[in-house]
Write an enzyme that holds these catalytic residues in place. Structure first.
Site, PDB file in Angstrom:
ATOM      1  N   ARG A 126      -4.435   5.353  21.849  1.00 59.27           N
ATOM      2  CA  ARG A 126      -5.589   6.231  22.070  1.00 59.27           C
ATOM      3  C   ARG A 126      -6.031   6.172  23.529  1.00 59.27           C
ATOM      4  O   ARG A 126      -6.299   7.195  24.170  1.00 59.27           O
ATOM      5  CB  ARG A 126      -6.743   5.803  21.152  1.00 59.27           C
ATOM      6  CG  ARG A 126      -6.512   6.171  19.699  1.00 59.27           C
ATOM      7  CD  ARG A 126      -7.471   5.452  18.762  1.00 59.27           C
ATOM      8  NE  ARG A 126      -7.339   5.990  17.393  1.00 59.27           N
ATOM      9  CZ  ARG A 126      -7.838   5.406  16.311  1.00 59.27           C
ATOM     10  NH1 ARG A 126      -8.501   4.260  16.408  1.00 59.27           N
ATOM     11  NH2 ARG A 126      -7.681   5.955  15.132  1.00 59.27           N
ATOM     12  N   HIS A 139     -10.070  -5.037  16.343  1.00 58.55           N
ATOM     13  CA  HIS A 139      -9.925  -3.600  16.049  1.00 58.55           C
ATOM     14  C   HIS A 139     -11.221  -3.158  15.372  1.00 58.55           C
ATOM     15  O   HIS A 139     -11.324  -3.106  14.151  1.00 58.55           O
ATOM     16  CB  HIS A 139      -8.704  -3.368  15.147  1.00 58.55           C
ATOM     17  CG  HIS A 139      -8.569  -1.955  14.677  1.00 58.55           C
ATOM     18  ND1 HIS A 139      -8.328  -0.898  15.537  1.00 58.55           N
ATOM     19  CD2 HIS A 139      -8.651  -1.404  13.440  1.00 58.55           C
ATOM     20  CE1 HIS A 139      -8.267   0.224  14.834  1.00 58.55           C
ATOM     21  NE2 HIS A 139      -8.471  -0.049  13.561  1.00 58.55           N
ATOM     22  N   ASN A 171     -11.384  -6.712   0.971  1.00 57.92           N
ATOM     23  CA  ASN A 171      -9.968  -6.845   1.300  1.00 57.92           C
ATOM     24  C   ASN A 171      -9.504  -8.272   1.559  1.00 57.92           C
ATOM     25  O   ASN A 171      -8.301  -8.547   1.516  1.00 57.92           O
ATOM     26  CB  ASN A 171      -9.629  -5.952   2.499  1.00 57.92           C
ATOM     27  CG  ASN A 171      -9.676  -4.472   2.124  1.00 57.92           C
ATOM     28  OD1 ASN A 171      -9.530  -4.126   0.952  1.00 57.92           O
ATOM     29  ND2 ASN A 171      -9.894  -3.607   3.091  1.00 57.92           N
ATOM     30  N   ALA A 207       1.603   3.592  -1.953  1.00 66.49           N
ATOM     31  CA  ALA A 207       1.157   4.884  -2.485  1.00 66.49           C
ATOM     32  C   ALA A 207       0.082   5.524  -1.610  1.00 66.49           C
ATOM     33  O   ALA A 207      -0.362   6.634  -1.886  1.00 66.49           O
ATOM     34  CB  ALA A 207       0.612   4.703  -3.905  1.00 66.49           C
ATOM     35  N   GLY A 208      -0.314   4.842  -0.572  1.00 71.43           N
ATOM     36  CA  GLY A 208      -1.454   5.302   0.223  1.00 71.43           C
ATOM     37  C   GLY A 208      -1.083   6.313   1.295  1.00 71.43           C
ATOM     38  O   GLY A 208       0.090   6.655   1.485  1.00 71.43           O
ATOM     39  N   GLY A 219       0.822  -1.210   0.000  1.00 68.56           N
ATOM     40  CA  GLY A 219       0.000   0.000   0.000  1.00 68.56           C
ATOM     41  C   GLY A 219       0.853   1.256   0.000  1.00 68.56           C
ATOM     42  O   GLY A 219       0.470   2.298   0.548  1.00 68.56           O
ATOM     43  N   GLY A 228      -4.049  -3.079   7.437  1.00 69.68           N
ATOM     44  CA  GLY A 228      -5.238  -2.948   6.581  1.00 69.68           C
ATOM     45  C   GLY A 228      -6.463  -3.597   7.225  1.00 69.68           C
ATOM     46  O   GLY A 228      -6.370  -4.694   7.766  1.00 69.68           O
ATOM     47  N   ARG A 286     -15.642  -1.060   9.832  1.00 75.22           N
ATOM     48  CA  ARG A 286     -14.449  -1.696   9.272  1.00 75.22           C
ATOM     49  C   ARG A 286     -14.777  -3.056   8.673  1.00 75.22           C
ATOM     50  O   ARG A 286     -14.187  -3.483   7.699  1.00 75.22           O
ATOM     51  CB  ARG A 286     -13.364  -1.831  10.345  1.00 75.22           C
ATOM     52  CG  ARG A 286     -12.890  -0.485  10.880  1.00 75.22           C
ATOM     53  CD  ARG A 286     -11.753  -0.659  11.883  1.00 75.22           C
ATOM     54  NE  ARG A 286     -11.410   0.591  12.557  1.00 75.22           N
ATOM     55  CZ  ARG A 286     -11.889   0.932  13.748  1.00 75.22           C
ATOM     56  NH1 ARG A 286     -12.745   0.159  14.395  1.00 75.22           N
ATOM     57  NH2 ARG A 286     -11.516   2.072  14.306  1.00 75.22           N
ATOM     58  N   ASP A 301      -5.199   1.687  19.095  1.00 76.61           N
ATOM     59  CA  ASP A 301      -6.236   1.760  20.132  1.00 76.61           C
ATOM     60  C   ASP A 301      -5.593   1.854  21.520  1.00 76.61           C
ATOM     61  O   ASP A 301      -6.065   2.570  22.399  1.00 76.61           O
ATOM     62  CB  ASP A 301      -7.138   0.536  20.006  1.00 76.61           C
ATOM     63  CG  ASP A 301      -7.561   0.354  18.564  1.00 76.61           C
ATOM     64  OD1 ASP A 301      -8.271   1.226  18.051  1.00 76.61           O
ATOM     65  OD2 ASP A 301      -7.126  -0.629  17.921  1.00 76.61           O
TER      66      ASP A 301
HETATM   67  P1  NAD Z   1      -5.239   4.426   1.089  1.00 82.69           P
HETATM   68  O1  NAD Z   1      -6.409   4.145   0.248  1.00 82.69           O
HETATM   69  O2  NAD Z   1      -4.711   5.818   1.186  1.00 82.69           O
HETATM   70  O3  NAD Z   1      -4.013   3.520   0.594  1.00 82.69           O
HETATM   71  C1  NAD Z   1      -4.167   2.163   0.359  1.00 82.69           C
HETATM   72  C2  NAD Z   1      -3.133   1.767  -0.669  1.00 82.69           C
HETATM   73  O4  NAD Z   1      -3.185   0.350  -0.793  1.00 82.69           O
HETATM   74  C3  NAD Z   1      -3.396   2.363  -2.059  1.00 82.69           C
HETATM   75  O5  NAD Z   1      -2.202   2.935  -2.560  1.00 82.69           O
HETATM   76  C4  NAD Z   1      -3.840   1.155  -2.870  1.00 82.69           C
HETATM   77  O6  NAD Z   1      -3.471   1.238  -4.238  1.00 82.69           O
HETATM   78  C5  NAD Z   1      -3.062   0.045  -2.154  1.00 82.69           C
HETATM   79  N1  NAD Z   1      -3.577  -1.293  -2.410  1.00 82.69           N
HETATM   80  C6  NAD Z   1      -4.862  -1.694  -2.578  1.00 82.69           C
HETATM   81  N2  NAD Z   1      -4.901  -2.998  -2.845  1.00 82.69           N
HETATM   82  C7  NAD Z   1      -3.623  -3.444  -2.833  1.00 82.69           C
HETATM   83  C8  NAD Z   1      -3.030  -4.696  -3.062  1.00 82.69           C
HETATM   84  N3  NAD Z   1      -3.745  -5.777  -3.368  1.00 82.69           N
HETATM   85  N4  NAD Z   1      -1.676  -4.787  -2.955  1.00 82.69           N
HETATM   86  C9  NAD Z   1      -0.935  -3.710  -2.674  1.00 82.69           C
HETATM   87  N5  NAD Z   1      -1.441  -2.485  -2.477  1.00 82.69           N
HETATM   88  C10 NAD Z   1      -2.769  -2.360  -2.556  1.00 82.69           C
HETATM   89  O7  NAD Z   1      -5.538   3.841   2.540  1.00 82.69           O
HETATM   90  P2  NAD Z   1      -4.808   4.147   3.934  1.00 82.69           P
HETATM   91  O8  NAD Z   1      -5.456   5.301   4.559  1.00 82.69           O
HETATM   92  O9  NAD Z   1      -3.331   4.152   3.735  1.00 82.69           O
HETATM   93  O10 NAD Z   1      -5.274   2.883   4.769  1.00 82.69           O
HETATM   94  C11 NAD Z   1      -4.867   1.581   4.444  1.00 82.69           C
HETATM   95  C12 NAD Z   1      -5.584   0.564   5.299  1.00 82.69           C
HETATM   96  O11 NAD Z   1      -5.226   0.704   6.670  1.00 82.69           O
HETATM   97  C13 NAD Z   1      -7.122   0.678   5.258  1.00 82.69           C
HETATM   98  O12 NAD Z   1      -7.665  -0.618   5.196  1.00 82.69           O
HETATM   99  C14 NAD Z   1      -7.443   1.333   6.585  1.00 82.69           C
HETATM  100  O13 NAD Z   1      -8.759   1.056   7.000  1.00 82.69           O
HETATM  101  C15 NAD Z   1      -6.426   0.675   7.466  1.00 82.69           C
HETATM  102  N6  NAD Z   1      -6.159   1.303   8.766  1.00 82.69           N
HETATM  103  C16 NAD Z   1      -5.969   0.475   9.838  1.00 82.69           C
HETATM  104  C17 NAD Z   1      -5.685   1.000  11.095  1.00 82.69           C
HETATM  105  C18 NAD Z   1      -5.495   0.101  12.290  1.00 82.69           C
HETATM  106  O14 NAD Z   1      -5.437   0.612  13.398  1.00 82.69           O
HETATM  107  N7  NAD Z   1      -5.376  -1.196  12.156  1.00 82.69           N
HETATM  108  C19 NAD Z   1      -5.593   2.385  11.234  1.00 82.69           C
HETATM  109  C20 NAD Z   1      -5.789   3.205  10.131  1.00 82.69           C
HETATM  110  C21 NAD Z   1      -6.078   2.646   8.895  1.00 82.69           C
HETATM  111  C1  LMR Z   2      -8.702   3.707  12.757  1.00 83.24           C
HETATM  112  O1  LMR Z   2      -8.972   3.097  13.810  1.00 83.24           O
HETATM  113  O2  LMR Z   2      -8.481   4.920  12.748  1.00 83.24           O
HETATM  114  C2  LMR Z   2      -8.609   2.926  11.477  1.00 83.24           C
HETATM  115  O3  LMR Z   2      -8.911   1.590  11.676  1.00 83.24           O
HETATM  116  C3  LMR Z   2      -9.396   3.522  10.378  1.00 83.24           C
HETATM  117  C4  LMR Z   2     -10.858   3.271  10.585  1.00 83.24           C
HETATM  118  O4  LMR Z   2     -11.517   2.839   9.622  1.00 83.24           O
HETATM  119  O5  LMR Z   2     -11.353   3.535  11.686  1.00 83.24           O
END
Ligand code: NAD
Ligand code: LMR
Length: 330
Positions: free
Chosen positions: A167, A192, A110, A18-19, A16, A135, A103, A164
């Site tokens: 937080r 989560h 996903n 680029a995200g 991910g 993710g 989520r 969490d």
């Molecule tokens: P984003 O959309 O900005 O970036 C996601 C990136 O993943 C994109 O660049 C996309 O092209 C890439 N991607 C998608 N499918 C892919 C694959 N099969 N292989 C490789 N790359 C792939 O999203 P973000 O804000 O960076 O968030 C990413 C993930 O993290 C989300 O699922 C979000 O809900 C999760 N997240 C989890 C927590 C946690 O506490 N666990 C906290 C925040 C966000």
């Molecule tokens: C978070 O807890 O901030 C992340 O898991 C993003 C979300 O979807 O809540």
């Protein structure tokens, strides 16, 4: 300076790339926040074919930081290439939720990603690589990943609940008037998701019990626990996008704690359940751990009140439902 140039670089795979989370994460890894200030690193970045241009832009920016520890950055759209010989892997790539979603709504979008990437991990990563899934839905994605990497140790696949934990730390510290660093024995249990259980029962600060210092059980049950559980939603509502810098920071704390140890302190980690505390075997479940010598140990021997048991049952039930929903991928 010597160690910077002589020790073997650690290979860190990140999906991910680029995200938005990675836009905060990669620069800190390259700066040394995961492996420390003397350990060179190689970044192995994965994203989808259509995101390759965007990743190349990030790589240009990484280059422009001239990080002394960053010896190489590799970009690919092939998971097996990204995970080859990895020492650590951050699984961030996946769809984030938007306003009005939970989520778990991301489950079907996903889950398939983690099946394919589990197979690739199985093929090419080092057997002792440390894996954290960020993710969402992180716990169940991590379970799918581990199930599809049968030759890769289950113990090394973890999911992130550290955000969490962080937080809850800040909210507790503010309420008690102590520093976050003074708090120990905090646990965030389970998924989560809104059922997660931020548990202060054992928490301590300044030599005392935090619940006694705060002395407000109603605040704990009606404010702290739901506020931690709903914080991700609050951020999406305020920012219009899910948490990114704080998520990257938590992923770094998670990995740093695992690699360097937590100095005897508890941290919360999503780990494979072996059935302890009545948590069904095989669920990826947030539990308190203590890390030392590059491994984590689950905190054992805790006894639960009725309230704790009720909260645990809720998040167990949700994770079992999620497991049922993805059973075809396991
Ligand atoms: P984003 O959309 O900005 O970036 C996601 C990136 O993943 C994109 O660049 C996309 O092209 C890439 N991607 C998608 N499918 C892919 C694959 N099969 N292989 C490789 N790359 C792939 O999203 P973000 O804000 O960076 O968030 C990413 C993930 O993290 C989300 O699922 C979000 O809900 C999760 N997240 C989890 C927590 C946690 O506490 N666990 C906290 C925040 C966000
Ligand atoms: C978070 O807890 O901030 C992340 O898991 C993003 C979300 O979807 O809540």
């Amino acid at each position: 300076e010597d160690t910077v140039t002589t020790s073997t670089p650690k290979r860190i795979a990140v999906t991910g790339a680029a995200g938005q989370i990675c836009y905060a994460l990669l620069f800190r890894i390259a700066k040394g926040d995961v492996y420390g200030p003397d350990q060179p690193v190689i970044l192995q970045l994965l994203d989808l074919p259509q995101a390759q241009d965007a990743v190349r832009g990030v790589v240009m920016e990484l280059a422009d930081c001239a990080f002394p520890l960053l010896v190489e950055t590799m970009v690919t759209d092939d998971p097996a290439t990204a995970f080859r010989d990895a020492d650590a892997a951050f699984f961030v790539g996946s769809r984030p939720r938007g306003k009005g979603m939970e989520r778990r709504d991301l489950l079907s979008a996903n889950a398939e990603i983690f099946r394919a990437q589990g197979r690739a991990l199985n093929e090419t990563a080092k057997r002792d690589a440390k894996v954290v899934v960020v993710g969402n839905p992180a716990n169940t994605n991590a379970m799918i990943l581990a199930a599809n990497a049968p030759d890769f140790p289950n113990e090394n696949v973890t999911s992130m609940i550290r955000l969490d934990h962080n937080r809850a730390l800040t909210q507790l510290a503010t309420k008690a008037g102590v520093a976050v660093a003074e708090i120990d024995r905090l646990a965030v249990w389970g998924n989560h998701s809104p059922t997660m259980f931020a548990d202060w029962t054992e928490a301590t600060a300044q030599g005392g019990k935090l619940p006694d210092m705060i002395g407000d059980d109603a605040w704990y049950r009606d404010t702290l626990i739901p506020n931690v559980a709903r914080r991700g939603t609050a951020i999406i509502e305020a920012r219009g996008a899910s948490s990114a810098a704080s998520a990257a920071n938590a992923a770094i704390d998670h990995m740093h704690g695992w690699i360097h140890g937590t100095g005897g302190k508890w941290m919360s980690m999503g780990v494979h359940s072996n059935g302890e505390y009545g948590i069904p075997e095989g669920l990826m479940f947030g539990v308190p751990v203590i890390c030392a010598n590059g491994t984590y140990e689950r905190v054992e021997g805790l006894t639960f009140t009725d309230f704790q048991r009720e909260m645990m049952a809720r998040t167990i039930a949700e994770l079992e439902e999620e497991r049922e929903a993805v059973s075809a991928l396991l």
